[in-house]
Write an enzyme that holds these catalytic residues in place. Structure first.
Site, PDB file in Angstrom:
ATOM      1  N   SER A 123      51.674  47.680  73.925  1.00  0.00           N
ATOM      2  CA  SER A 123      51.272  46.270  73.836  1.00  0.00           C
ATOM      3  C   SER A 123      52.194  45.452  74.719  1.00  0.00           C
ATOM      4  O   SER A 123      53.364  45.800  74.915  1.00  0.00           O
ATOM      5  CB  SER A 123      51.391  45.773  72.395  1.00  0.00           C
ATOM      6  OG  SER A 123      51.231  44.371  72.350  1.00  0.00           O
ATOM      7  N   TYR A 154      55.958  44.744  64.738  1.00  0.00           N
ATOM      8  CA  TYR A 154      54.946  45.271  65.668  1.00  0.00           C
ATOM      9  C   TYR A 154      55.507  45.295  67.090  1.00  0.00           C
ATOM     10  O   TYR A 154      55.363  46.291  67.808  1.00  0.00           O
ATOM     11  CB  TYR A 154      53.696  44.389  65.578  1.00  0.00           C
ATOM     12  CG  TYR A 154      52.571  44.782  66.499  1.00  0.00           C
ATOM     13  CD1 TYR A 154      51.753  45.876  66.195  1.00  0.00           C
ATOM     14  CD2 TYR A 154      52.302  44.070  67.659  1.00  0.00           C
ATOM     15  CE1 TYR A 154      50.701  46.236  67.036  1.00  0.00           C
ATOM     16  CE2 TYR A 154      51.255  44.419  68.498  1.00  0.00           C
ATOM     17  CZ  TYR A 154      50.456  45.502  68.189  1.00  0.00           C
ATOM     18  OH  TYR A 154      49.419  45.852  69.027  1.00  0.00           O
TER      19      TYR A 154
END
Ligand SMILES: NC(=O)c1ccc[n+]([C@@H]2O[C@H](COP(=O)([O-])OP(=O)(O)OC[C@H]3O[C@@H](n4cnc5c(N)ncnc54)[C@H](OP(=O)(O)O)[C@@H]3O)[C@@H](O)[C@H]2O)c1
Length: 292
Positions: free
Chosen positions: A176, A189
């Protein structure tokens, strides 16, 4: 400077031109590849499964959700591709090993592994103005377990070992953009995806001389199931968070899943990206380049 450019009379003969150049015409042809897409039941992984099938790979869609996985495989088959769904729990090492062996027995060696299982956990998302110290350690652990251990490490080791033995293969981890610079309120995350990018580089250097390439794709913001509550209100209108994201994205919009097709097909093709390993390909509409 020439005033005009005159084309040769027979310039339209593309096939003849191709044959005389040092660039193979089948650069993106994935015929003969066996691609395992873990998280192919989801939005981004599902699109990647379709993209790989579109260029000729036999695609195994893996995930826990049988209904969504079978629907994706059937869609590919109806379109003339070759696909099958296989259940897997990426958090369970035995399940990953069993899936790898089933593919090996039924379809041959997996040559392309896409690790697209992942997502955030609500308990690990800070409320606006919240205190990071109040996020329970278990929530951090869950996010690391899903994105790093189940989402990248375990399948990479299990499938990677077989690829190394076969002397050929390619792994693509879906990391990501949050893994490069942390995104506010989703620290667990972000940190887990940072670890995925680091792991990608590490496995790449371990296996580079043994025929296995390992790369990552880092998407920016793409509407999907795991982030829908963060991006959209119940009535479908964008949240304040959505407005902040789009305000910080030079292209002024979210990505569409189809916009990941080029990156995954390129990285999966051992002809098109034969000298590419340990890289993190960012597909984010410019988000990570934005300053003020
Ligand atoms: N959407 C974005 O903006 C964005 C941005 C950057 C990175 N990403 C990453 O892209 C990947 C795909 O996410 P998405 O956005 O497409 O979300 P999604 O539609 O919610 O897909 C998440 C996938 O993870 C799978 N998964 C979760 N736990 C699993 C487990 N234990 N075993 C096997 N599969 C599991 C789910 O499959 P089952 O439910 O069938 O198990 C599902 O296919 C994730 O790694 C995510 O972090 C997304």
């Amino acid at each position: 400077m020439p005033k005009s450019v005159a084309l040769p009379a027979d310039a339209a003969s593309a096939a003849r031109v191709h044959a005389s150049l040092n660039v193979p015409g089948d650069l993106f042809d994935l015929t003969g590849e066996v691609a395992a897409v873990i998280g192919g039941t989801g939005v981004l992984g599902g699109l990647m499964a379709e993209a790989l099938a579109r260029f000729g790979a036999t695609v195994v869609v893996l995930g826990r959700n049988k209904q969504r996985g079978q629907a994706r495989a059937e869609k590919i088959n109806r379109a003339g591709g070759i696909s099958v769904f296989l259940g897997i729990d990426a958090m369970c090492a035995d399940s990953v090993l069993e899936a790898m062996r089933t593919i090996q027995q039924e379809l041959g060696e997996t040559t392309v592994l896409v690790n697209a299982a992942g997502g955030n956990h609500p308990d690990a998302t800070l409320k606006p103005g919240g205190d990071v110290c109040k996020i329970p350690l278990d929530a951090w652990r869950d996010v690391f377990d899903l994105n790093l251990l189940g989402g990248a490490l375990a399948p990479s080791i299990v499938f990677g070992e077989a690829m190394v033995a076969a002397g050929r293969g390619c792994i693509v981890n879906i990391a990501s953009m949050a893994g490069m610079t942390p995104v506010s309120r989703v620290g667990a995350y972000s940190a887990a995806k940072a670890a995925v990018i680091n792991l990608t580089k590490y496995l790449a250097l371990e296996w580079a001389a043994r025929g296995v390439r390992v790369n990552a794709i880092s998407p920016g913001f793409f509407p999907a199931e795991q982030n829908s509550k963060l991006l959209f209100n119940e009535d479908g209108s964008p949240t304040e968070r959505s407005a902040q994201i789009i305000g910080h994205t030079p292209m002024k919009r979210f990505g569409a899943a189809e916009e990941l097709a080029g990156a995954i097909v390129w990285l999966a093709s051992s002809k098109a990206s034969s000298f590419v390993t340990g890289q993190n390909i960012v597909v984010d509409g410019g988000f990570s380049s934005m300053t003020i």
